[in-house]
Design a protein around this motif. Structure first.
Motif, short mmCIF file in Angstrom:
data_model
loop_
_atom_site.label_atom_id
_atom_site.label_comp_id
_atom_site.label_asym_id
_atom_site.label_seq_id
_atom_site.Cartn_x
_atom_site.Cartn_y
_atom_site.Cartn_z
N TYR A 70 0.60 -0.77 0.00
CA TYR A 70 0.65 -0.24 -0.22
C TYR A 70 0.93 1.45 0.05
O TYR A 70 1.83 1.51 0.83
CB TYR A 70 -1.58 0.25 1.40
N GLU A 71 0.75 1.98 -1.22
CA GLU A 71 1.90 2.83 -1.47
C GLU A 71 3.75 2.62 -1.00
O GLU A 71 3.56 3.32 -0.31
CB GLU A 71 1.23 4.21 -0.57
N GLY A 72 3.53 1.63 -1.69
CA GLY A 72 4.27 0.92 -1.77
C GLY A 72 5.38 0.37 -0.29
O GLY A 72 6.51 0.10 -0.42
N TYR A 99 -0.38 -9.35 3.43
CA TYR A 99 -0.97 -9.02 2.92
C TYR A 99 -0.49 -9.51 0.62
O TYR A 99 0.78 -9.11 1.24
CB TYR A 99 -1.74 -7.94 2.64
N VAL A 100 -1.09 -10.18 0.69
CA VAL A 100 -0.05 -11.06 -0.99
C VAL A 100 -1.41 -11.04 -2.00
O VAL A 100 -2.28 -10.52 -2.35
CB VAL A 100 0.66 -12.36 -0.77
N ASN A 109 -2.09 -14.85 -9.24
CA ASN A 109 -2.43 -14.88 -10.05
C ASN A 109 -3.88 -14.04 -9.98
O ASN A 109 -5.20 -13.88 -10.86
CB ASN A 109 -3.83 -16.14 -9.67
N ASN A 110 -3.30 -12.29 -10.06
CA ASN A 110 -4.73 -11.16 -10.45
C ASN A 110 -5.79 -10.79 -8.89
O ASN A 110 -6.74 -10.61 -8.93
CB ASN A 110 -5.26 -11.40 -11.10
N LYS A 111 -5.03 -11.58 -8.06
CA LYS A 111 -6.15 -11.97 -6.81
C LYS A 111 -5.04 -11.04 -5.51
O LYS A 111 -4.18 -11.84 -5.18
CB LYS A 111 -6.27 -12.88 -6.63
N THR A 112 -5.88 -10.62 -4.42
CA THR A 112 -5.30 -9.39 -3.84
C THR A 112 -5.63 -10.16 -2.62
O THR A 112 -7.11 -10.62 -2.46
CB THR A 112 -5.17 -8.15 -3.82
N LYS A 163 -9.86 -0.69 3.83
CA LYS A 163 -10.56 -1.06 2.93
C LYS A 163 -9.53 -2.23 2.89
O LYS A 163 -9.57 -3.21 2.56
CB LYS A 163 -11.78 -0.81 2.08
N TRP A 164 -7.81 -1.50 2.45
CA TRP A 164 -7.11 -2.72 2.28
C TRP A 164 -7.04 -3.47 3.04
O TRP A 164 -6.75 -4.71 3.03
CB TRP A 164 -6.40 -1.81 1.78
#
Length: 244
Positions: free
Chosen positions: A56-58, A94-95, A98-101, A168-169
């Motif tokens: 998140y923001e690097g 947080y990882v 396959n384009n899923k967070t 939310k993140w």
């Protein structure tokens, strides 16, 4: 709200729910969230190479979530409170894959020994038993084998009516990735958005020796939630060695 109503409320999700039938229902209630912004150097060695650390923001984050698991049950079967209801603490980062967070557990503990054994057997998640005590505005846990200790005396404050992008993140994640010796397992979940509140910690001791580089008694952000009703699907396996 019924399971059918939860399943059709999907506007907040980043991707569609799985087409397959769900397999488990559970509730994650009275959740205390403690969040730390960390350095990627201290975190990278704890995450399998097949997963990309989400930023998140690097910057990466690690969260400790202490809650009460309730009413966990397989589809079409009732819950059995002596096994289905127990206190749980997970430490997660947080990882992406396959384009899923999603999230990856660095640690997961339960307050009932038999529940931990069953959950570990069925899910392959690395559950371990810790001695936990919970009452109103208080949560404590101790694991003598790992020398882990958590002690929280807290006060729930006002509701967060306008969530930030970071709120939310940190909370809205709909897949769990976990590794075994041979595979990366993926677990899809669905629930409504977490209702979150501000949280004041009157006393806080976070002592996990394995994670002393990334956890401290001074989290960068804190939340409380009354909880969510969770629909879960079975695990999907991919062999280790298939990167990100």
């Amino acid at each position: 709200m019924t399971i059918k109503e939860i399943l059709v409320d999907t506007e907040h999700r980043p991707w569609t729910i799985p087409a397959e039938k769900w397999q488990y229902y559970q509730e994650w209630n009275k959740a205390v969230f403690l969040h730390w912004q960390v350095d990627i150097e201290g975190l990278q060695e704890l995450v399998p190479a097949e997963l990309e650390i989400d930023l998140y923001e690097g910057k990466p984050w690690v969260s400790l979530v202490a809650f009460t698991m309730e009413k966990i049950r397989p589809r079409n079967l009732p819950s059995f409170p002596p096994i289905s209801d127990f206190d749980e603490i997970n430490i997660r980062t947080y990882v992406k894959k396959n384009n899923k967070t999603g999230v990856y557990f660095l640690s997961i503990e339960g307050g009932t020994y038999l529940s931990c054994q069953i959950a570990k057997k069925l899910s392959e998640l690395p559950y371990r038993y810790s001695n936990m005590h919970r009452k109103k505005s208080f949560y404590s846990s101790e694991n003598k084998l790992f020398k882990d200790r958590l002690h929280i005396n807290y006060q729930v404050a006002k509701a967060v009516t306008e969530k930030t992008a970071l709120d939310k993140w940190l909370t809205e994640r709909y897949v769990l990735f976990q590794d075994t010796k041979t595979s990366i397992n993926e677990f899809e979940i669905h629930h409504l958005e977490w209702p979150i509140y501000e949280l004041d910690t009157m006393e806080l001791e976070v002592d996990y020796p394995r994670f002393k580089k990334i956890l401290s008694n001074f989290p960068d952000k804190k939340h409380y939630s009354t909880g969510v009703k969770v629909i879960a699907w079975g695990k999907r396996k991919s062999e280790k060695g298939i990167l990100k």
